[in-house]
Scaffold this motif. Sequence first.
Motif, PDB file in Angstrom:
ATOM      1  N   HIS A 110     138.370  17.618-110.548  1.00 31.05           N
ATOM      2  CA  HIS A 110     137.488  16.533-110.092  1.00 31.05           C
ATOM      3  C   HIS A 110     136.584  15.998-111.204  1.00 31.05           C
ATOM      4  CE1 HIS A 110     135.058  14.395-107.061  1.00 31.05           C
ATOM      5  NE2 HIS A 110     134.021  14.762-107.777  1.00 31.05           N
ATOM      6  N   HIS A 114     136.208  12.213-113.080  1.00 30.18           N
ATOM      7  CA  HIS A 114     135.014  11.373-113.257  1.00 30.18           C
ATOM      8  C   HIS A 114     134.982  10.810-114.683  1.00 30.18           C
ATOM      9  CE1 HIS A 114     132.558  11.309-109.666  1.00 30.18           C
ATOM     10  NE2 HIS A 114     132.656  12.606-109.499  1.00 30.18           N
ATOM     11  N   SER A 136     126.784  14.821-111.492  1.00 34.14           N
ATOM     12  CA  SER A 136     127.168  14.632-110.090  1.00 34.14           C
ATOM     13  C   SER A 136     126.347  15.568-109.221  1.00 34.14           C
ATOM     14  CB  SER A 136     128.658  14.909-109.922  1.00 34.14           C
ATOM     15  OG  SER A 136     128.879  16.296-110.001  1.00 34.14           O
ATOM     16  N   GLY A 137     126.764  15.714-107.969  1.00 29.25           N
ATOM     17  CA  GLY A 137     126.048  16.597-107.058  1.00 29.25           C
ATOM     18  C   GLY A 137     126.261  18.067-107.383  1.00 29.25           C
ATOM     19  N   GLY A 138     127.366  18.377-108.040  1.00 27.55           N
ATOM     20  CA  GLY A 138     127.668  19.777-108.329  1.00 27.55           C
ATOM     21  C   GLY A 138     127.685  20.118-109.805  1.00 27.55           C
ATOM     22  N   GLY A 163     122.335  15.662-109.711  1.00 32.44           N
ATOM     23  CA  GLY A 163     122.402  15.051-108.366  1.00 32.44           C
ATOM     24  C   GLY A 163     121.722  15.932-107.336  1.00 32.44           C
ATOM     25  N   ASP A 167     118.606  15.138-104.959  1.00 31.71           N
ATOM     26  CA  ASP A 167     118.662  15.325-103.499  1.00 31.71           C
ATOM     27  C   ASP A 167     117.574  16.285-103.009  1.00 31.71           C
ATOM     28  OD1 ASP A 167     120.835  13.619-103.501  1.00 31.71           O
ATOM     29  OD2 ASP A 167     122.324  15.227-103.469  1.00 31.71           O
ATOM     30  N   GLY A 180     119.473  10.916-103.622  1.00 32.08           N
ATOM     31  CA  GLY A 180     119.570  10.305-104.955  1.00 32.08           C
ATOM     32  C   GLY A 180     119.471   8.778-104.931  1.00 32.08           C
ATOM     33  N   ASP A 184     116.393   6.261-106.343  1.00 29.51           N
ATOM     34  CA  ASP A 184     116.736   5.154-107.247  1.00 29.51           C
ATOM     35  C   ASP A 184     116.093   3.852-106.744  1.00 29.51           C
ATOM     36  OD1 ASP A 184     117.958   3.306-108.882  1.00 29.51           O
ATOM     37  OD2 ASP A 184     120.010   3.846-108.377  1.00 29.51           O
ATOM     38  N   GLY A 271     128.477  10.818-109.850  1.00 30.56           N
ATOM     39  CA  GLY A 271     127.662  10.099-108.871  1.00 30.56           C
ATOM     40  C   GLY A 271     126.338   9.590-109.406  1.00 30.56           C
ATOM     41  N   ASN A 275     122.922   5.624-110.952  1.00 31.47           N
ATOM     42  CA  ASN A 275     121.456   5.438-111.002  1.00 31.47           C
ATOM     43  C   ASN A 275     121.072   4.315-111.975  1.00 31.47           C
ATOM     44  OD1 ASN A 275     118.680   6.295-112.385  1.00 31.47           O
ATOM     45  ND2 ASN A 275     118.699   6.969-110.266  1.00 31.47           N
ATOM     46  N   THR A 302     130.557   7.073-107.935  1.00 35.52           N
ATOM     47  CA  THR A 302     130.593   8.117-106.914  1.00 35.52           C
ATOM     48  C   THR A 302     132.054   8.444-106.606  1.00 35.52           C
ATOM     49  OG1 THR A 302     130.174   6.337-105.367  1.00 35.52           O
ATOM     50  CG2 THR A 302     128.338   7.769-105.844  1.00 35.52           C
ATOM     51  N   ASP A 303     132.250   9.472-105.792  1.00 34.98           N
ATOM     52  CA  ASP A 303     133.601   9.987-105.598  1.00 34.98           C
ATOM     53  C   ASP A 303     134.560   8.908-105.097  1.00 34.98           C
ATOM     54  OD1 ASP A 303     132.721  12.354-106.502  1.00 34.98           O
ATOM     55  OD2 ASP A 303     132.579  13.323-104.548  1.00 34.98           O
TER      56      ASP A 303
HETATM   57  O1  KG4 Z   1     130.025  12.527-108.001  1.00 32.12           O
HETATM   58  P1  KG4 Z   1     129.465  12.489-106.643  1.00 32.12           P
HETATM   59  O2  KG4 Z   1     129.743  11.280-105.790  1.00 32.12           O
HETATM   60  O3  KG4 Z   1     129.913  13.738-105.834  1.00 32.12           O
HETATM   61  C1  KG4 Z   1     130.044  14.981-106.445  1.00 32.12           C
HETATM   62  O4  KG4 Z   1     131.103  15.221-107.068  1.00 32.12           O
HETATM   63  O5  KG4 Z   1     129.061  15.747-106.374  1.00 32.12           O
HETATM   64  O6  KG4 Z   1     127.877  12.684-106.795  1.00 32.12           O
HETATM   65  C2  KG4 Z   1     127.042  12.753-105.691  1.00 32.12           C
HETATM   66  C3  KG4 Z   1     125.614  12.889-106.187  1.00 32.12           C
HETATM   67  C4  KG4 Z   1     124.606  13.114-105.071  1.00 32.12           C
HETATM   68  O7  KG4 Z   1     123.759  14.170-105.454  1.00 32.12           O
HETATM   69  C5  KG4 Z   1     123.861  11.790-104.998  1.00 32.12           C
HETATM   70  O8  KG4 Z   1     122.538  11.931-104.565  1.00 32.12           O
HETATM   71  C6  KG4 Z   1     123.922  11.339-106.432  1.00 32.12           C
HETATM   72  O9  KG4 Z   1     125.204  11.688-106.862  1.00 32.12           O
HETATM   73  N1  KG4 Z   1     123.720   9.880-106.562  1.00 32.12           N
HETATM   74  C7  KG4 Z   1     122.650   9.338-107.162  1.00 32.12           C
HETATM   75  C8  KG4 Z   1     122.808   7.929-107.047  1.00 32.12           C
HETATM   76  N2  KG4 Z   1     123.973   7.678-106.384  1.00 32.12           N
HETATM   77  C9  KG4 Z   1     124.523   8.890-106.100  1.00 32.12           C
HETATM   78  N3  KG4 Z   1     121.596   9.888-107.765  1.00 32.12           N
HETATM   79  C10 KG4 Z   1     120.668   9.054-108.286  1.00 32.12           C
HETATM   80  N4  KG4 Z   1     120.739   7.710-108.210  1.00 32.12           N
HETATM   81  C11 KG4 Z   1     121.781   7.106-107.608  1.00 32.12           C
HETATM   82  N5  KG4 Z   1     121.860   5.772-107.546  1.00 32.12           N
END
Ligand code: KG4
Length: 334
Positions: A110, A114, A136-138, A163, A167, A180, A184, A271, A275, A302-303
Amino acid sequence: MLTVLAFESSCDDTGVAVIRGTEVLSNVIANQDVHAQYGGVVPEMASRAHMQHIIPTLDAALGKAGVGASDIDLVAYTQGPGLNGSLLVGATFAKTWAWQHQVPSVPVHHMHAHILAHFLSPEPSPQLPFLCLTVSGGHTQIVLVNAPDDLQVLGSTRDDAAGEAFDKLAKLMGLPYPGGPLIDRLAAQGNGQAFRFARPKVDGLDMSFSGLKTSVLQFLTKQMKSDPDFLSTHQVDVAASVQSAILDILMDKLSLAVEQTGIREVAIAGGVSANRGLRAALAAREQEDGWITHIPPMSHCTDNAAMIAMAGLLKFEAGERGSLDMAPDPRLPF
Ligand code: KG4
Ligand code: ZN
């Protein structure tokens, strides 16, 4: 030119995409709303929703791309990391589809996807080697990309991902999940210098966000004691200050990576690359420091499954092949 069908199901979004070469023919995502009320993703509900969404999402992706099953040359799918049940639905479906239509399948990491999303057109591809901040979130990593199948982690977070930090801090501010994007939006109206939160110091290219969380929590607890309305009256300034702290940590380490490697070709992915503050901070370095920056279009941040398709195609071209007994791995190593 190969036509690739791809499936992404690592977390709570069901994505199906079709690409031809580097061109995106369709990139469909079914979001799951069920989790917002729980303040985070509920794994079992996510798996169930993937099962409900995957066939309609596939039909939409093929329809939008204007292709039929017989036009597909290769199937790509997310092998990991992610939620076990979610990955299992996508991987099983993808491999079954590939077997049924007698085309090869290739599993994809994954986070590689990205990064490799930067090779999708119409954006100009980064020149190799390049640096990529994947947020990302992880995951939060600084990756040296020598080639699509040669990615080296130079530094990563020692605790929360960026991320996750967004959150969790949003949750402290009483905002719903995922916070997130909300931070923003609020930050755009606030002053990022209004409050100064701790930026934990870590050696080298590694990062840490847990100290920042403690710093914000202590600050808010103190303020709310003397003024219970503090959060509602200072919401945009708190959001902007939180965002500034996270972006400072990320940009400092990215600058250090540029200094250490001498590579000025710099990308962001994942993700958090959606921002607006981070996008602006990176873009500013073009003028200030002569970096050549690559900021993905919003739809690739994002994903999504187009990134899985691109990564799958690049890996397939590099000689990688999957097999039907390939199991998803929630902790797939980078
Ligand atoms: O890559 P992703 O879609 O999923 C994962 O693989 O984790 O990332 C999701 C993360 C979440 O923590 C979300 O809050 C964050 O990306 N995120 C953001 C924004 N859009 C998504 N964080 C800050 N600003 C944003 N605009
Ligand atoms: Zn992701």
